[in-house]
Enzyme design. Structure first.
Site, PDB file in Angstrom:
ATOM      1  N   LYS A  39      85.867   0.832 -47.479  1.00  0.00           N
ATOM      2  CA  LYS A  39      84.499   1.220 -47.165  1.00  0.00           C
ATOM      3  C   LYS A  39      83.790   2.499 -47.778  1.00  0.00           C
ATOM      4  O   LYS A  39      82.548   2.382 -48.360  1.00  0.00           O
ATOM      5  CB  LYS A  39      84.284   1.137 -45.748  1.00  0.00           C
ATOM      6  CG  LYS A  39      82.759   1.695 -45.325  1.00  0.00           C
ATOM      7  CD  LYS A  39      82.799   1.493 -43.637  1.00  0.00           C
ATOM      8  CE  LYS A  39      83.319   2.786 -43.108  1.00  0.00           C
ATOM      9  NZ  LYS A  39      82.428   4.164 -43.070  1.00  0.00           N
ATOM     10  N   ASN A  40      84.504   3.563 -47.733  1.00  0.00           N
ATOM     11  CA  ASN A  40      83.848   4.906 -47.965  1.00  0.00           C
ATOM     12  C   ASN A  40      83.581   5.115 -49.491  1.00  0.00           C
ATOM     13  O   ASN A  40      83.007   5.736 -50.062  1.00  0.00           O
ATOM     14  CB  ASN A  40      84.629   5.934 -47.223  1.00  0.00           C
ATOM     15  CG  ASN A  40      84.401   6.243 -45.930  1.00  0.00           C
ATOM     16  OD1 ASN A  40      83.645   5.456 -45.298  1.00  0.00           O
ATOM     17  ND2 ASN A  40      85.275   6.760 -45.084  1.00  0.00           N
ATOM     18  N   CYS A  63      76.021  13.175 -35.454  1.00  0.00           N
ATOM     19  CA  CYS A  63      76.672  11.577 -34.931  1.00  0.00           C
ATOM     20  C   CYS A  63      77.461  11.818 -33.790  1.00  0.00           C
ATOM     21  O   CYS A  63      77.741  12.631 -33.248  1.00  0.00           O
ATOM     22  CB  CYS A  63      76.994  10.878 -36.321  1.00  0.00           C
ATOM     23  SG  CYS A  63      78.688  11.351 -36.670  1.00  0.00           S
ATOM     24  N   ARG A  99      76.818  17.154 -38.078  1.00  0.00           N
ATOM     25  CA  ARG A  99      77.461  17.014 -39.374  1.00  0.00           C
ATOM     26  C   ARG A  99      76.322  17.563 -40.437  1.00  0.00           C
ATOM     27  O   ARG A  99      75.465  16.852 -41.009  1.00  0.00           O
ATOM     28  CB  ARG A  99      77.669  15.507 -39.875  1.00  0.00           C
ATOM     29  CG  ARG A  99      78.846  15.350 -38.966  1.00  0.00           C
ATOM     30  CD  ARG A  99      79.016  13.726 -39.123  1.00  0.00           C
ATOM     31  NE  ARG A  99      79.733  13.319 -40.138  1.00  0.00           N
ATOM     32  CZ  ARG A  99      80.203  11.993 -40.212  1.00  0.00           C
ATOM     33  NH1 ARG A  99      79.941  11.087 -39.530  1.00  0.00           N
ATOM     34  NH2 ARG A  99      80.861  11.661 -41.478  1.00  0.00           N
ATOM     35  N   ASP A 151      90.356  10.295 -39.966  1.00  0.00           N
ATOM     36  CA  ASP A 151      89.731   8.796 -39.599  1.00  0.00           C
ATOM     37  C   ASP A 151      90.928   8.045 -38.968  1.00  0.00           C
ATOM     38  O   ASP A 151      90.673   6.934 -38.656  1.00  0.00           O
ATOM     39  CB  ASP A 151      89.428   8.295 -40.727  1.00  0.00           C
ATOM     40  CG  ASP A 151      87.700   8.696 -41.092  1.00  0.00           C
ATOM     41  OD1 ASP A 151      87.215   9.434 -40.383  1.00  0.00           O
ATOM     42  OD2 ASP A 151      87.343   8.320 -42.276  1.00  0.00           O
ATOM     43  N   ARG A 167      81.307  -2.012 -38.292  1.00  0.00           N
ATOM     44  CA  ARG A 167      81.044  -0.959 -39.332  1.00  0.00           C
ATOM     45  C   ARG A 167      81.963  -1.008 -40.377  1.00  0.00           C
ATOM     46  O   ARG A 167      81.464  -0.839 -41.507  1.00  0.00           O
ATOM     47  CB  ARG A 167      80.448   0.187 -38.550  1.00  0.00           C
ATOM     48  CG  ARG A 167      79.420   0.214 -37.976  1.00  0.00           C
ATOM     49  CD  ARG A 167      79.023   1.707 -37.358  1.00  0.00           C
ATOM     50  NE  ARG A 167      78.489   2.527 -38.797  1.00  0.00           N
ATOM     51  CZ  ARG A 167      77.946   3.800 -38.726  1.00  0.00           C
ATOM     52  NH1 ARG A 167      77.752   4.343 -37.403  1.00  0.00           N
ATOM     53  NH2 ARG A 167      77.778   4.231 -39.670  1.00  0.00           N
TER      54      ARG A 167
HETATM   55  C1  UD1 Z   1      83.581  11.211 -44.970  1.00  0.00           C
HETATM   56  C2  UD1 Z   1      83.951  10.164 -44.488  1.00  0.00           C
HETATM   57  C3  UD1 Z   1      84.259  10.099 -43.111  1.00  0.00           C
HETATM   58  C4  UD1 Z   1      85.479  10.993 -42.962  1.00  0.00           C
HETATM   59  C5  UD1 Z   1      85.181  12.381 -43.541  1.00  0.00           C
HETATM   60  C6  UD1 Z   1      86.330  13.265 -43.564  1.00  0.00           C
HETATM   61  C7  UD1 Z   1      82.352   8.565 -46.001  1.00  0.00           C
HETATM   62  C8  UD1 Z   1      81.165   7.872 -45.914  1.00  0.00           C
HETATM   63  N1  UD1 Z   1      82.691   9.329 -44.630  1.00  0.00           N
HETATM   64  O1  UD1 Z   1      82.766  12.066 -44.045  1.00  0.00           O
HETATM   65  O2  UD1 Z   1      84.821   8.865 -42.898  1.00  0.00           O
HETATM   66  O3  UD1 Z   1      85.751  11.267 -41.554  1.00  0.00           O
HETATM   67  O4  UD1 Z   1      84.689  12.401 -44.796  1.00  0.00           O
HETATM   68  O5  UD1 Z   1      87.341  12.884 -44.335  1.00  0.00           O
HETATM   69  O6  UD1 Z   1      83.080   8.886 -46.788  1.00  0.00           O
HETATM   70  N2  UD1 Z   1      80.333  19.937 -43.771  1.00  0.00           N
HETATM   71  C9  UD1 Z   1      79.513  21.013 -43.846  1.00  0.00           C
HETATM   72  N3  UD1 Z   1      78.557  20.937 -44.708  1.00  0.00           N
HETATM   73  C10 UD1 Z   1      78.326  19.833 -45.715  1.00  0.00           C
HETATM   74  C11 UD1 Z   1      79.172  18.774 -45.452  1.00  0.00           C
HETATM   75  C12 UD1 Z   1      80.095  18.927 -44.612  1.00  0.00           C
HETATM   76  O7  UD1 Z   1      79.642  21.914 -43.213  1.00  0.00           O
HETATM   77  O8  UD1 Z   1      77.271  19.854 -46.386  1.00  0.00           O
HETATM   78  C13 UD1 Z   1      81.439  19.764 -42.834  1.00  0.00           C
HETATM   79  C14 UD1 Z   1      81.465  18.741 -41.932  1.00  0.00           C
HETATM   80  O9  UD1 Z   1      80.608  19.070 -40.698  1.00  0.00           O
HETATM   81  C15 UD1 Z   1      83.111  18.521 -41.653  1.00  0.00           C
HETATM   82  C16 UD1 Z   1      83.579  18.849 -42.825  1.00  0.00           C
HETATM   83  O10 UD1 Z   1      82.797  19.432 -43.570  1.00  0.00           O
HETATM   84  O11 UD1 Z   1      83.253  19.467 -40.527  1.00  0.00           O
HETATM   85  C17 UD1 Z   1      84.124  17.705 -43.459  1.00  0.00           C
HETATM   86  O12 UD1 Z   1      82.962  16.747 -43.779  1.00  0.00           O
HETATM   87  P1  UD1 Z   1      82.629  15.697 -44.891  1.00  0.00           P
HETATM   88  O13 UD1 Z   1      84.042  15.511 -45.731  1.00  0.00           O
HETATM   89  O14 UD1 Z   1      81.440  16.130 -45.750  1.00  0.00           O
HETATM   90  O15 UD1 Z   1      82.874  14.415 -44.206  1.00  0.00           O
HETATM   91  P2  UD1 Z   1      81.629  13.178 -44.629  1.00  0.00           P
HETATM   92  O16 UD1 Z   1      81.388  13.047 -46.091  1.00  0.00           O
HETATM   93  O17 UD1 Z   1      80.437  13.177 -43.840  1.00  0.00           O
END
Ligand code: UD1
Length: 433
Positions: free
Chosen positions: A23-24, A118, A123, A306, A398
């Site tokens: 999915k991701n 969320c 996030r 996850d 989902r």
């Molecule tokens: C993706 C996955 C999600 C998984 C996560 C971590 C998808 C669609 N979703 O989510 O299923 O749980 O990776 O493996 O691929 N952060 C910041 N600033 C930013 C972006 C992130 O501080 O601009 C922080 C987030 O709050 C979190 C950490 O970085 O604590 C990791 O987040 P991130 O890897 O970005 O997760 P997603 O891409 O949202």
């Protein structure tokens, strides 16, 4: 009409299950597909709600989306006439923010609603925006929208302050048509980062180093048509691995890349399960009660966040005291109260769950708090004595394709019924005894 699962616990899962596409990875790849005006065909797409919502958002900006089959789609981005993704789409599927990077890269402008927090915590997306700015885009947040535009995007050296899957993908998207060379340092290394990069490269992009913490992107003039098959879903596979171990079963999990499952396999072996690796399958067996361990979620190749609720559920039934530390998201233990209602003994202190293993869980009426936690509660119900009902399964849908069919194929005693259909509950109980 809202549905629920009804499950009679106690069956050992046995047999074979085939894992769907990731999915991701698919979310990043579908967004990337709009970056050419030629037709892109994508296969091994998981048929799950998040993907269908993103496809609707892609149609919403004017791209042509043709469903070739349940797992195959053709996308043509030449008809795009709208650069705005509204809050409605973002609310349903956060990852529609990948269209920000894709549209900015292709048209040098985009407007996407700012996603909120969320179910698993706040996030922020500051790292995505920092990347766009480094490429020369102007980024403003006004009236709940992120507005980005640029005269032209110019390659840049970007150091991510936190390892972020989303920011890494979004910056790859925005930079692959930029002028010159971009370097993303402290990049995320998840398998789906590599898959999105491979997909973009198959469209003519020039991305090197995906899968390491330094990704180098040489901008190209334009991208072209491709046909691409998405990698298998690491987390769906991991969930079935845990379900096999928790039910003391014997399951061959097909269509996986065993290397992507290493962090999960190692922990399962450490607590006493057997994991056999084949070329594109893993077999998980367990014939006795498993042992305690310590787990900390980390970016890839660490233990995936996850998989945290699923492994914690398994440890709730394992001998001794385990600890599970959540280091990625701040609010990912919401399922613990539901597990407690089934008899688990788990105390959460800050970002650590301290788990005293119990010998038995008992069935209860429970609610899925989010996608992965929902899957973990299904695993708990499969092991628990007696009947459980799990509502809010829209979260599970989902990200898991045909979850109950796949589990039933392994011998799980469960059905999907409407939440207020008491007769269906009685019928199920009469049928399964
Ligand atoms: C993706 C996955 C999600 C998984 C996560 C971590 C998808 C669609 N979703 O989510 O299923 O749980 O990776 O493996 O691929 N952060 C910041 N600033 C930013 C972006 C992130 O501080 O601009 C922080 C987030 O709050 C979190 C950490 O970085 O604590 C990791 O987040 P991130 O890897 O970005 O997760 P997603 O891409 O949202």
């Amino acid at each position: 009409m809202e549905n629920q699962y009804i499950i009679k616990g106690g069956a050992c899962l046995k047999g074979e299950v085939t894992i769907s596409g990731a999915k991701n990875a698919a979310l990043g790849i579908l967004a990337a597909a709009i970056m050419t005006d030629e037709t892109v065909v994508i296969d091994n797409l998981p048929n799950v709600r998040d993907i269908n919502v993103l496809l609707t958002a892609i149609e919403g900006i004017g791209a042509t989306v043709k469903r070739i089959g349940p797992h195959e789609v053709a996308i043509n981005g030449s008809t795009i006439n709208n650069m705005t993704i509204d809050y409605d789409s973002i609310k349903k599927i956060r990852a529609s923010y990948y269209l920000l990077g894709a549209l900015l890269g292709k048209y040098q402008k985009a407007q996407v609603a700012l996603p909120g927090g969320c179910d698993i915590g706040s996030r922020p997306i500051d790292q995505h925006l920092k990347g766009f700015r480094a490429l020369g885009a102007t980024v403003n947040i006004e009236y709940g929208m992120i507005n980005t535009c640029a005269e032209s995007l110019i390659g840049s050296h970007i150091f991510l302050d936190v390892v972020s899957v989303g920011a890494t993908i979004n910056i790859m998207l925005a930079s692959c048509l930029a002028e010159g060379k971009t370097v993303i340092e402290n990049a995320a290394k998840e398998p789906h980062i590599v898959d999105v990069a491979n997909f973009l490269n198959s469209m003519g992009a020039n991305i090197k180093g995906a899968g390491t913490d330094k990704i180098r992107i040489n901008g190209v003039e334009k991208l072209h048509a491709t046909e691409y098959s998405i990698i298998p879903d690491q987390i769906e596979a991991g969930t079935f691995m845990v379900a096999a171990a928790a039910t003391k079963g014997d399951v061959l999990i097909r269509n996986v890349i065993p290397q992507h499952l290493e962090a999960i396999s190692v922990k399962l072996i450490e607590i006493g399960a057997t994991v056999e690796e084949f070329d594109d399958a893993v077999r998980v067996t367990a014939d006795h009660r498993l042992r305690h361990t310590q787990i900390k979620t980390l970016p890839h190749p660490g233990f995936p966040t996850d998989m945290q609720p699923q492994i914690a559920t398994l440890l709730a039934l394992s001998e001794g005291t385990s600890t599970v530390t959540e280091s990625i998201f701040e609010n990912r233990f919401k399922y613990v109260d539901e597990l407690a209602r089934m008899g688990a003994n788990i105390k959460v202190e800050g970002n650590v769950a301290i788990i005293e293993g119990v010998t038995e869980l008992t069935g209860a009426a429970i609610s899925a708090p989010d996608l992965r936690a929902g899957a973990a509660l299904v695993v708990a119900a499969l092991v628990a004595d007696g009947y459980s009902t799990i509502d809010s399964i829209r979260y599970i849908e989902r990200g898991y394709e045909c979850f109950e069919e796949k589990l039933r194929g392994l011998g799980a005693v469960m059905e999907k019924i409407s939440i207020d259909d008491e007769r269906a509950v009685q019928k199920f109980k009469l049928k399964v005894g």
